[in-house]
Scaffold this motif. Structure first.
Motif, short mmCIF file in Angstrom:
data_model
loop_
_atom_site.label_atom_id
_atom_site.label_comp_id
_atom_site.label_asym_id
_atom_site.label_seq_id
_atom_site.Cartn_x
_atom_site.Cartn_y
_atom_site.Cartn_z
N MET A 72 -2.53 5.61 -6.12
CA MET A 72 -1.14 5.25 -5.27
C MET A 72 -0.90 6.44 -4.52
N LEU A 73 -1.23 7.75 -4.93
CA LEU A 73 -0.72 8.83 -4.22
C LEU A 73 -1.92 9.28 -3.13
N LEU A 74 -3.12 8.80 -3.19
CA LEU A 74 -4.27 8.50 -2.09
C LEU A 74 -3.88 7.95 -1.17
N PHE A 75 -3.08 6.32 -1.65
CA PHE A 75 -2.71 5.48 -0.48
C PHE A 75 -1.42 6.33 0.36
N MET A 76 -0.69 6.83 -0.19
CA MET A 76 0.50 7.54 0.41
C MET A 76 0.06 8.30 1.41
N GLY A 77 -0.88 9.05 1.11
CA GLY A 77 -1.51 10.18 2.09
C GLY A 77 -2.29 9.65 3.21
N VAL A 78 -2.87 8.38 2.86
CA VAL A 78 -3.79 7.75 3.84
C VAL A 78 -2.83 7.11 4.77
N ALA A 79 -1.71 6.38 4.14
CA ALA A 79 -0.76 5.82 4.88
C ALA A 79 0.07 6.56 5.96
#
Length: 453
Positions: A72-79
């Protein structure tokens, strides 16, 4: 007996196979299973233990309360990167700092700190900042060594700035709470950021190219709306995620979920109702997450077999035979981690190398020097994070430098990248030495905020 040499042979096989370029997760799992079967064949490994491997893999991921926060943190950064928020934040920060010498350099360093969630993978962090910042800096006639140096510095700085993913894995490897691991590198990272900014401001004053235009990009629309969109929203989201974890209001997983929802909302805010872009961000997150957890599963298999053969005693025995003092052992451990950082990513170091070295770290007694046994481990965790970050930046092997070359325009030469990072590595080493001799820099914030003793 042969069993005494099996852990050494496992390490040798691991090193030889890693340099072939095979996927790290597959190498770890393959070496673990191969040596387990070898042990069964020579009567040193019980056959029923083979059937415990699936259970070990499940326990390493399924029962770990930290890992669900990672994707979820990875998705936040990618987004944040996919939505264009990173570039808008960069230009907004440059406008905030106006015509200060090196204003773009200051902005890029702050971007590296603010986009720490994306820094789960060195390549993603450096490449993202390079794509967002390098064309603009070169257009404003920054020297190539200055432009590439600041991108490399900010890209690696984010790797250890909370809530970076690496800190989750370090807290687990060193048996620290996530809050203490998040807080311990904050003051060193801020010190590094300020030192980098001072260096680049001075470099821009002394070595500015004739005719260089540092004028900020013109604002379209009202300034308050521009600041809200370009600065307040992304910074507020990151601060909310980090603050809620450190304050203990919610668990890391719940906080990461808020960050993921906020990151997805950023795509719609900045790029409109673009489901294709959202799908692309999800696919990219899946790829990074799959890579990370494939290594986690392989490392759990390798460590299970390695520990059965007594691998934990290797590091302890090595330093016992050398009869070194606590500071010398710590320096040796940090030196080993520094060299490993030239050749393998932090994921393998924290999941494979650090557990091998951890028994030697556990035997160190810095309670009188730092204040307590718990705070000593917090201090060592901050030192390990700083050493890893420095190794990624150090020529000629630093990971960040090769990713930067791949993302930079063809006109940028490797020699220019090397020249740009040499003074930054000197600043890094100075900070490591400062934290080594003044532990309070790393321990004061955890002790104050979390009331640790």
């Amino acid at each position: 007996m042969l069993i005494e040499y099996l852990p050494h042979l496992m390490l040798l096989a691991l090193v030889l196979l890693l340099i072939t370029g095979f996927p790290v997760g597959g190498v770890l799992a393959g070496v673990g299973v191969a040596f387990a079967l070898l042990g069964v064949a020579i009567g040193e490994y019980p056959l029923p233990s083979l059937f415990l491997i699936p259970n070990k893999v499940y326990q390493s991921i399924g029962e770990n309360l930290t890992y669900p926060a990672v994707p979820m943190l990875l998705f936040m950064g990618v987004a944040l990167e996919s939505s264009g928020a990173a570039r808008e934040l960069l230009l907004c920060l440059q406008r905030v700092f106006g015509r200060i010498p090196g204003s773009m350099c200051i902005s890029v360093i702050l971007i590296g700190l603010l986009l720490a969630p994306l820094a789960g993978v060195i390549g993603a962090s450096v490449a993202t900042i390079a794509v967002a910042a390098l064309p603009t800096m070169l257009h404003q006639r920054y020297r190539p060594e200055i432009a590439t140096g600041v991108v490399a510095a900010s890209g690696t700085l984010g790797v250890i700035a909370p809530p970076a993913i690496m800190l989750f894995f370090l807290s687990d490897a060193l048996e620290l709470t996530i809050g203490s691991m998040f807080l311990s590198p904050i003051l060193p990272v801020l010190g590094l950021a300020l030192a980098f900014m001072a260096f680049f401001v001075l470099a821009d004053v002394v070595r500015r190219r004739p005719g260089a235009d540092r004028s900020p990009v013109a604002v379209s629309g009202s300034l308050p709306v521009y600041l809200l969109r370009g600065l307040v929203l992304p910074v507020g989201l990151i601060a909310l995620v980090l603050g809620s974890i450190v304050a203990g209001w919610v668990s890391p997983t719940e906080s990461a979920a808020v960050g993921a929802v906020g990151g997805g909302a950023m795509i719609f805010i900045y790029r409109g109702f673009d489901l294709a872009l959202l799908r692309q961000a999800l696919y990219r997150t899946m790829e990074i997450t799959g890579m990370v957890f494939f290594v986690v599963m392989g490392a759990s298999i390798f460590s299970m077999v390695f520990r059965f053969y007594g691998g934990d005693d290797i590091a302890i025995g090595l330093f016992d035979h050398l009869a070194l003092g606590d500071f010398a052992v710590l320096a040796a451990v940090l030196g080993i981690i520094f060299v490993l950082g030239f050749f393998i990513d932090w994921i393998e170091i924290t999941l494979v190398s650090l557990p091998i070295l951890y028994p030697a770290i556990q035997d160190l007694d810095f309670s009188l020097y730092v204040g307590s046994e718990q705070m000593a481990r917090v201090w060592i965790g901050a030192l390990i994070a700083l050493v890893l970050q420095t190794s990624f930046l150090t020529p000629p092997f630093g990971f960040a430098l090769f990713f930067l070359k791949g993302a930079a325009p063809r006109s940028i030469r490797m020699a220019e990248i090397y020249r740009g990072v040499v003074p930054l590595v000197a600043i890094q080493l100075l900070m490591i030495g400062t934290v080594l001799f003044f532990p309070v820099i790393a321990t004061w914030l955890p002790a104050t905020v979390l009331d640790l003793r």
